[in-house]
Design a protein around this motif. Structure first.
Motif, PDB file in Angstrom:
ATOM      1  N   THR A   6       0.852  -1.190   0.000  1.00 29.21           N
ATOM      2  CA  THR A   6       0.000   0.000   0.000  1.00 29.21           C
ATOM      3  C   THR A   6       0.882   1.232   0.000  1.00 29.21           C
ATOM      4  OG1 THR A   6      -0.165   0.056   2.412  1.00 29.21           O
ATOM      5  CG2 THR A   6      -1.903  -1.141   1.231  1.00 29.21           C
ATOM      6  N   ILE A   7       0.297   2.309  -0.484  1.00 25.45           N
ATOM      7  CA  ILE A   7       0.982   3.595  -0.486  1.00 25.45           C
ATOM      8  C   ILE A   7      -0.068   4.663  -0.217  1.00 25.45           C
ATOM      9  CG2 ILE A   7       0.748   3.908  -2.985  1.00 25.45           C
ATOM     10  CD1 ILE A   7       3.530   5.293  -2.884  1.00 25.45           C
ATOM     11  N   THR A   8       0.329   5.675   0.503  1.00 24.37           N
ATOM     12  CA  THR A   8      -0.559   6.816   0.740  1.00 24.37           C
ATOM     13  C   THR A   8      -0.051   7.983  -0.086  1.00 24.37           C
ATOM     14  OG1 THR A   8      -1.063   6.033   2.960  1.00 24.37           O
ATOM     15  CG2 THR A   8      -1.541   8.346   2.482  1.00 24.37           C
ATOM     16  N   LEU A   9      -0.946   8.489  -0.947  1.00 21.75           N
ATOM     17  CA  LEU A   9      -0.595   9.570  -1.860  1.00 21.75           C
ATOM     18  C   LEU A   9      -1.417  10.819  -1.526  1.00 21.75           C
ATOM     19  CD1 LEU A   9      -0.656   7.421  -5.110  1.00 21.75           C
ATOM     20  CD2 LEU A   9       1.373   8.256  -3.913  1.00 21.75           C
ATOM     21  N   PRO A  10      -0.779  11.990  -1.525  1.00 19.82           N
ATOM     22  CA  PRO A  10      -1.530  13.226  -1.297  1.00 19.82           C
ATOM     23  C   PRO A  10      -2.348  13.568  -2.538  1.00 19.82           C
ATOM     24  CG  PRO A  10       0.751  13.734  -1.809  1.00 19.82           C
ATOM     25  CD  PRO A  10       0.645  12.232  -1.747  1.00 19.82           C
ATOM     26  N   THR A  11      -3.558  14.078  -2.330  1.00 25.00           N
ATOM     27  CA  THR A  11      -4.378  14.545  -3.449  1.00 25.00           C
ATOM     28  C   THR A  11      -4.960  15.906  -3.102  1.00 25.00           C
ATOM     29  OG1 THR A  11      -6.425  13.499  -2.660  1.00 25.00           O
ATOM     30  CG2 THR A  11      -5.005  12.173  -4.103  1.00 25.00           C
ATOM     31  N   ALA A  12      -5.243  16.678  -4.126  1.00 23.98           N
ATOM     32  CA  ALA A  12      -5.781  18.025  -3.925  1.00 23.98           C
ATOM     33  C   ALA A  12      -7.235  18.002  -3.496  1.00 23.98           C
ATOM     34  CB  ALA A  12      -5.636  18.833  -5.212  1.00 23.98           C
ATOM     35  N   ASP A  13      -7.973  16.947  -3.880  1.00 26.13           N
ATOM     36  CA  ASP A  13      -9.410  16.948  -3.603  1.00 26.13           C
ATOM     37  C   ASP A  13      -9.844  16.019  -2.474  1.00 26.13           C
ATOM     38  OD1 ASP A  13      -8.781  14.717  -5.136  1.00 26.13           O
ATOM     39  OD2 ASP A  13     -10.571  14.838  -6.389  1.00 26.13           O
ATOM     40  N   HIS A  14      -9.041  15.012  -2.115  1.00 24.31           N
ATOM     41  CA  HIS A  14      -9.418  14.067  -1.065  1.00 24.31           C
ATOM     42  C   HIS A  14      -8.368  13.922   0.035  1.00 24.31           C
ATOM     43  CE1 HIS A  14     -12.392  12.846  -4.098  1.00 24.31           C
ATOM     44  NE2 HIS A  14     -13.080  12.363  -3.068  1.00 24.31           N
ATOM     45  N   GLY A  15      -7.345  14.776   0.012  1.00 25.00           N
ATOM     46  CA  GLY A  15      -6.286  14.658   1.007  1.00 25.00           C
ATOM     47  C   GLY A  15      -5.485  13.380   0.777  1.00 25.00           C
ATOM     48  N   PRO A  16      -4.891  12.825   1.828  1.00 27.88           N
ATOM     49  CA  PRO A  16      -4.115  11.596   1.671  1.00 27.88           C
ATOM     50  C   PRO A  16      -5.041  10.420   1.318  1.00 27.88           C
ATOM     51  CG  PRO A  16      -3.605  12.690   3.755  1.00 27.88           C
ATOM     52  CD  PRO A  16      -4.809  13.365   3.181  1.00 27.88           C
ATOM     53  N   PRO A  33       1.338  16.298  -5.483  1.00 24.07           N
ATOM     54  CA  PRO A  33       0.311  16.609  -4.490  1.00 24.07           C
ATOM     55  C   PRO A  33      -0.878  17.386  -5.053  1.00 24.07           C
ATOM     56  CG  PRO A  33       2.457  17.440  -3.760  1.00 24.07           C
ATOM     57  CD  PRO A  33       2.640  16.857  -5.125  1.00 24.07           C
ATOM     58  N   ASP A  34      -0.703  18.038  -6.208  1.00 25.40           N
ATOM     59  CA  ASP A  34      -1.823  18.778  -6.787  1.00 25.40           C
ATOM     60  C   ASP A  34      -2.706  17.898  -7.679  1.00 25.40           C
ATOM     61  OD1 ASP A  34       0.302  18.646  -8.646  1.00 25.40           O
ATOM     62  OD2 ASP A  34      -0.379  20.445  -9.699  1.00 25.40           O
ATOM     63  N   TYR A  35      -2.365  16.613  -7.798  1.00 25.16           N
ATOM     64  CA  TYR A  35      -3.210  15.686  -8.552  1.00 25.16           C
ATOM     65  C   TYR A  35      -4.494  15.412  -7.781  1.00 25.16           C
ATOM     66  CZ  TYR A  35       0.404  14.265 -11.949  1.00 25.16           C
ATOM     67  OH  TYR A  35       1.330  14.217 -12.949  1.00 25.16           O
ATOM     68  N   HIS A  36      -5.530  15.075  -8.508  1.00 27.85           N
ATOM     69  CA  HIS A  36      -6.783  14.654  -7.896  1.00 27.85           C
ATOM     70  C   HIS A  36      -6.764  13.141  -7.695  1.00 27.85           C
ATOM     71  CE1 HIS A  36      -7.917  18.591  -9.502  1.00 27.85           C
ATOM     72  NE2 HIS A  36      -8.733  18.614  -8.461  1.00 27.85           N
ATOM     73  N   ARG A  37      -7.675  12.647  -6.866  1.00 30.31           N
ATOM     74  CA  ARG A  37      -7.739  11.204  -6.608  1.00 30.31           C
ATOM     75  C   ARG A  37      -7.921  10.437  -7.917  1.00 30.31           C
ATOM     76  NH1 ARG A  37     -12.377   8.377  -3.084  1.00 30.31           N
ATOM     77  NH2 ARG A  37     -13.522   9.063  -4.906  1.00 30.31           N
ATOM     78  N   ALA A  38      -8.726  10.957  -8.831  1.00 31.12           N
ATOM     79  CA  ALA A  38      -8.953  10.285 -10.113  1.00 31.12           C
ATOM     80  C   ALA A  38      -7.684  10.188 -10.957  1.00 31.12           C
ATOM     81  CB  ALA A  38     -10.048  11.005 -10.893  1.00 31.12           C
ATOM     82  N   ASP A  39      -6.647  10.978 -10.620  1.00 22.86           N
ATOM     83  CA  ASP A  39      -5.394  10.961 -11.377  1.00 22.86           C
ATOM     84  C   ASP A  39      -4.429   9.877 -10.902  1.00 22.86           C
ATOM     85  OD1 ASP A  39      -6.189  13.224 -12.879  1.00 22.86           O
ATOM     86  OD2 ASP A  39      -5.438  14.563 -11.309  1.00 22.86           O
ATOM     87  N   ILE A  40      -4.749   9.196  -9.809  1.00 26.71           N
ATOM     88  CA  ILE A  40      -3.849   8.156  -9.299  1.00 26.71           C
ATOM     89  C   ILE A  40      -3.731   7.064 -10.355  1.00 26.71           C
ATOM     90  CG2 ILE A  40      -3.565   6.333  -7.568  1.00 26.71           C
ATOM     91  CD1 ILE A  40      -4.851   8.278  -5.535  1.00 26.71           C
ATOM     92  N   LEU A  41      -2.487   6.701 -10.661  1.00 25.57           N
ATOM     93  CA  LEU A  41      -2.216   5.756 -11.745  1.00 25.57           C
ATOM     94  C   LEU A  41      -1.221   4.703 -11.288  1.00 25.57           C
ATOM     95  CD1 LEU A  41      -2.333   4.975 -14.801  1.00 25.57           C
ATOM     96  CD2 LEU A  41      -0.405   6.544 -15.120  1.00 25.57           C
TER      97      LEU A  41
END
Length: 124
Positions: A6-16, A33-41
């Motif tokens: 697992t990894i925790t990624l910062p997002t602009a719209d949903h936080g970690p 960190p300015d990516y949105h959750r939908a941008d996680i790839l």
């Protein structure tokens, strides 16, 4: 059996956001960190075709676990193979079709090589 990564990624719209990475995922070095959750790839290693030091085509496994419904050829929740160019995510059937098209293209290149060989006097 190994534990899921697992990894925790910062997002602009949903936080970690904590995600479970598939076994083939090479990590998230380009996540910002300015990516949105939908941008996680999730992305696998690239399979490249290069000629004389220039990349001709690249492909890799890819999945966007939080992608919003839309054009599946641009990636999505279901894993696919991202191919560039043309910048599309392909299903197995589409990937086999691409491979067949590349085989056909290789035959046409060989035909051109034969024609050029003849033009240059190699067919005498």
């Amino acid at each position: 059996m190994t534990e899921p990564r697992t990894i925790t990624l910062p997002t602009a719209d949903h936080g970690p956001v904590t995600v479970t990475c598939p076994a083939w995922c090479i990590g998230h070095p380009n996540h910002r960190p300015d990516y949105h959750r939908a941008d996680i790839l999730h992305k696998g290693p690239d399979v490249n075709l290069a000629f004389h030091g220039t990349e001709v085509i690249a492909a890799c496994l890819a999945q966007s676990p939080y992608a919003t419904p839309g054009d599946p050829s641009l990636g999505g929740r279901t894993p696919g193979v991202s191919v560039y160019p043309p910048g599309r995510t392909l299903t197995p059937v589409q990937l086999y079709s691409l491979a067949a098209a590349l085989d056909g293209y290789a035959d046409r290149l060989r035909d051109l090589a034969d024609q050029l060989h003849t033009i240059l006097g190699g067919g005498r």
